[in-house]
Design a protein around this motif. Structure first.
Motif, mmCIF file in Angstrom:
data_model
loop_
_atom_site.group_PDB
_atom_site.id
_atom_site.type_symbol
_atom_site.label_atom_id
_atom_site.label_comp_id
_atom_site.label_asym_id
_atom_site.label_seq_id
_atom_site.Cartn_x
_atom_site.Cartn_y
_atom_site.Cartn_z
ATOM 1 N N THR A 2 0.819 -1.200 0.000
ATOM 2 C CA THR A 2 0.000 0.000 0.000
ATOM 3 C C THR A 2 0.856 1.254 0.000
ATOM 4 O OG1 THR A 2 -1.838 1.082 1.138
ATOM 5 C CG2 THR A 2 -0.113 0.167 2.520
ATOM 6 N N ALA A 3 0.262 2.338 -0.491
ATOM 7 C CA ALA A 3 0.922 3.637 -0.436
ATOM 8 C C ALA A 3 0.701 4.255 0.942
ATOM 9 C CB ALA A 3 0.363 4.547 -1.520
ATOM 10 N N ILE A 4 1.584 5.174 1.317
ATOM 11 C CA ILE A 4 1.471 5.879 2.588
ATOM 12 C C ILE A 4 1.410 7.372 2.292
ATOM 13 C CG2 ILE A 4 2.528 6.327 4.839
ATOM 14 C CD1 ILE A 4 4.072 3.691 4.490
ATOM 15 N N SER A 5 0.423 8.031 2.872
ATOM 16 C CA SER A 5 0.281 9.480 2.711
ATOM 17 C C SER A 5 0.340 10.131 4.085
ATOM 18 C CB SER A 5 -1.052 9.814 2.026
ATOM 19 O OG SER A 5 -1.221 11.217 1.925
ATOM 20 N N ILE A 6 1.327 10.996 4.276
ATOM 21 C CA ILE A 6 1.510 11.704 5.550
ATOM 22 C C ILE A 6 1.261 13.181 5.283
ATOM 23 C CG2 ILE A 6 3.108 12.225 7.425
ATOM 24 C CD1 ILE A 6 4.649 9.669 6.594
ATOM 25 N N ALA A 7 0.307 13.766 5.998
ATOM 26 C CA ALA A 7 -0.078 15.164 5.764
ATOM 27 C C ALA A 7 -0.001 15.960 7.060
ATOM 28 C CB ALA A 7 -1.488 15.235 5.189
ATOM 29 N N GLY A 8 0.958 16.865 7.144
ATOM 30 C CA GLY A 8 1.078 17.750 8.299
ATOM 31 C C GLY A 8 1.278 17.035 9.616
ATOM 32 N N ALA A 9 1.952 15.881 9.608
ATOM 33 C CA ALA A 9 2.116 15.091 10.831
ATOM 34 C C ALA A 9 2.962 15.852 11.858
ATOM 35 C CB ALA A 9 2.770 13.755 10.515
ATOM 36 N N THR A 10 2.429 15.950 13.074
ATOM 37 C CA THR A 10 3.121 16.622 14.169
ATOM 38 C C THR A 10 2.994 15.761 15.425
ATOM 39 O OG1 THR A 10 2.662 18.827 13.268
ATOM 40 C CG2 THR A 10 3.204 18.704 15.603
ATOM 41 N N LYS A 11 4.095 15.628 16.149
ATOM 42 C CA LYS A 11 4.078 14.927 17.434
ATOM 43 C C LYS A 11 4.862 15.749 18.443
ATOM 44 C CE LYS A 11 3.440 11.798 20.556
ATOM 45 N NZ LYS A 11 2.094 11.576 21.130
ATOM 46 N N ARG A 12 4.168 16.123 19.525
ATOM 47 C CA ARG A 12 4.794 16.929 20.573
ATOM 48 C C ARG A 12 4.958 16.096 21.845
ATOM 49 N NH1 ARG A 12 0.740 20.253 18.522
ATOM 50 N NH2 ARG A 12 1.510 21.936 17.167
ATOM 51 N N PHE A 13 6.088 16.281 22.485
ATOM 52 C CA PHE A 13 6.341 15.711 23.804
ATOM 53 C C PHE A 13 6.622 16.873 24.755
ATOM 54 C CE2 PHE A 13 7.684 12.319 20.864
ATOM 55 C CZ PHE A 13 6.951 11.252 21.351
ATOM 56 N N LEU A 24 4.591 13.824 3.502
ATOM 57 C CA LEU A 24 5.392 12.938 2.659
ATOM 58 C C LEU A 24 4.472 11.930 1.977
ATOM 59 C CD1 LEU A 24 8.242 11.900 1.780
ATOM 60 C CD2 LEU A 24 8.217 10.472 3.847
ATOM 61 N N GLU A 25 4.667 11.755 0.674
ATOM 62 C CA GLU A 25 3.925 10.753 -0.081
ATOM 63 C C GLU A 25 4.868 9.607 -0.448
ATOM 64 O OE1 GLU A 25 0.687 10.761 -0.713
ATOM 65 O OE2 GLU A 25 0.337 12.736 0.187
ATOM 66 N N ILE A 26 4.501 8.394 -0.056
ATOM 67 C CA ILE A 26 5.302 7.203 -0.350
ATOM 68 C C ILE A 26 4.456 6.298 -1.240
ATOM 69 C CG2 ILE A 26 6.501 5.204 0.617
ATOM 70 C CD1 ILE A 26 6.839 6.840 3.204
ATOM 71 N N ALA A 27 4.959 6.024 -2.427
ATOM 72 C CA ALA A 27 4.197 5.243 -3.395
ATOM 73 C C ALA A 27 4.142 3.772 -2.997
ATOM 74 C CB ALA A 27 4.813 5.386 -4.788
ATOM 75 N N GLU A 28 3.142 3.088 -3.493
ATOM 76 C CA GLU A 28 3.017 1.649 -3.264
ATOM 77 C C GLU A 28 4.248 0.936 -3.801
ATOM 78 O OE1 GLU A 28 0.014 -2.043 -4.471
ATOM 79 O OE2 GLU A 28 -0.584 0.053 -4.774
ATOM 80 N N GLY A 29 4.891 0.126 -2.958
ATOM 81 C CA GLY A 29 6.073 -0.626 -3.361
ATOM 82 C C GLY A 29 7.360 0.164 -3.344
ATOM 83 N N GLU A 30 7.331 1.398 -2.864
ATOM 84 C CA GLU A 30 8.533 2.230 -2.846
ATOM 85 C C GLU A 30 9.361 1.957 -1.588
ATOM 86 O OE1 GLU A 30 9.673 6.875 -3.866
ATOM 87 O OE2 GLU A 30 7.794 6.460 -2.832
ATOM 88 N N PHE A 31 10.669 2.130 -1.708
ATOM 89 C CA PHE A 31 11.616 1.987 -0.604
ATOM 90 C C PHE A 31 12.122 3.388 -0.280
ATOM 91 C CE2 PHE A 31 15.147 -1.061 1.050
ATOM 92 C CZ PHE A 31 15.380 -0.247 2.147
#
Length: 362
Positions: A2-13, A24-31
């Protein structure tokens, strides 16, 4: 896969952003490799993809399915994600076959089908015949291949790898790089690989996302990333690069830029958003400089023997305190005066051009 689509991901500690508005857009089957120094946020981003951490803001999708964000958080066990850790994470009391088949047993797979999948997975990583061994009886490289076989047996949608070669010596790393390449080619899996080692990322990934302080600085294929850094952070981090001041004197007929550097002129490559005249910043790598006639004068300040060549640090006469790397097969004494010719360089784009390019790449 599957492809992975990351949009505005933020993680605060505790109010501090470990991952800061990452898209970040990661295509299906991409490394894709997440590359950066310790503390840059790459492992936190991997844990967000896996579901081990919850988003503070933004969204993550696997294909069309929302797995995190907008009030949704799909737990790790329901994302069909396989993870290869730095520490292998093998059960010491289980055999190789039991480790590889553990997730299949939890899923309730029949014994015959489980044995078939385990056998196929071990054969794929060249560990047939090791089924009855315990992890303590294996080398580091063999343990990591068991972890890969466990991934393969699970038929995951996404495979995440967190510094998987960090505990191996240099010879085993080279062998395992080939194993990972072959694994990706065989499975066609969507793979996200976290590392601080740029040589690993360059050797295996289709694209590399360079991270710094929780943000992505540039996303590009390895050749582009190495030769055409989008900004000073990438230029310095990748390939032992250095960034110096220069004066742009206009473009040549072949599209290259004429620059003045330490009192001498050179023809170098230039980004589309680089200034065509006036003050500019020039990215240089050791192989882009050469000792010879012409060029600028410099003093040799340091020499490190590398076998086929020596890596020198030279200080230009017109830029006291600036140290630049240059390689040569010649033996030159520290303190000698040499002439240095610029054979290749990259005039960096302006900050505005870099921001636009990064947005388009994501």
């Amino acid at each position: 896969m599957t492809a992975i689509s990351i949009a505005g991901a933020t993680k605060r500690f505790d109010g501090t952003a470990a991952v800061d508005d990452v898209s970040l857009e990661i295509a299906e089957g991409e490394f894709v490799a997440l590359l950066g120094p310790s503390g840059c946020g790459k492992t936190t981003l991997l844990r967000l993809i896996a579901g081990f951490e919850t988003l503070s803001a933004g969204a993550i999708r696997f294909g069309e399915q929302l797995v995190a964000g907008e009030g949704m958080h799909v737990p790790p066990e329901k994302r069909n994600v396989a993870i290869v850790f730095q520490s292998y994470a093998l059960w010491p009391h289980m055999t190789v076959a039991e480790n590889v088949g553990y997730a299949l047993r939890v899923r309730g797979l029949g014994k015959a089908e489980m044995a078939r999948k385990v056998g196929e997975a071990l054969a794929a990583v060249e560990l047939s015949g090791f089924e009855a061994r315990r992890p303590a009886e294996l080398s580091g490289g063999q343990r990591q291949r068991v972890a890969l076989a466990r991934c393969l047996a699970m038929d995951p949608d996404v495979i995440l790898l967190d510094e998987p070669l960090a505990n191996l010596d240099v010879h085993l790393r080279a062998a395992m790089e080939e194993t990972f390449r072959a694994f990706h080619a065989r499975t066609g899996a969507t793979m996200v690989y976290v590392t601080h080692d740029q040589a690993e990322a360059m050797a295996m990934a289709d694209r590399i996302a360079v991270m710094e302080k929780g943000r992505i600085l540039q996303v590009a294929d390895p050749a582009t990333l190495y030769a055409e850094p989008a900004g000073e952070g990438v230029a310095r981090f990748v390939g032992n690069g250095h960034v110096v001041d220069c004066m742009a004197l206009g473009r040549a007929g072949d599209g290259r830029s004429r620059v003045s550097l330490h009192g001498s002129e050179a023809l170098v490559r230039a980004a589309g958003g680089a200034p065509s005249s006036g003050a500019a910043r020039l990215a240089l790598k050791p192989e882009g400089l050469a000792l010879g006639d012409g060029g600028f004068a410099a003093k040799v300040r340091k020499a490190v023997f590398k076998g086929a060549h020596t890596l020198y640090e030279i200080e230009p006469d017109m830029a006291p305190g600036v140290l630049l790397p240059v390689t040569s097969a010649e033996r030159i004494a520290i303190g000698d005066i040499v002439r240095v010719v610029v054979r290749d360089g990259w005039v960096l784009p302006s900050a505005a051009a870099t921001t636009k390019s990064l947005a388009e790449a994501a």
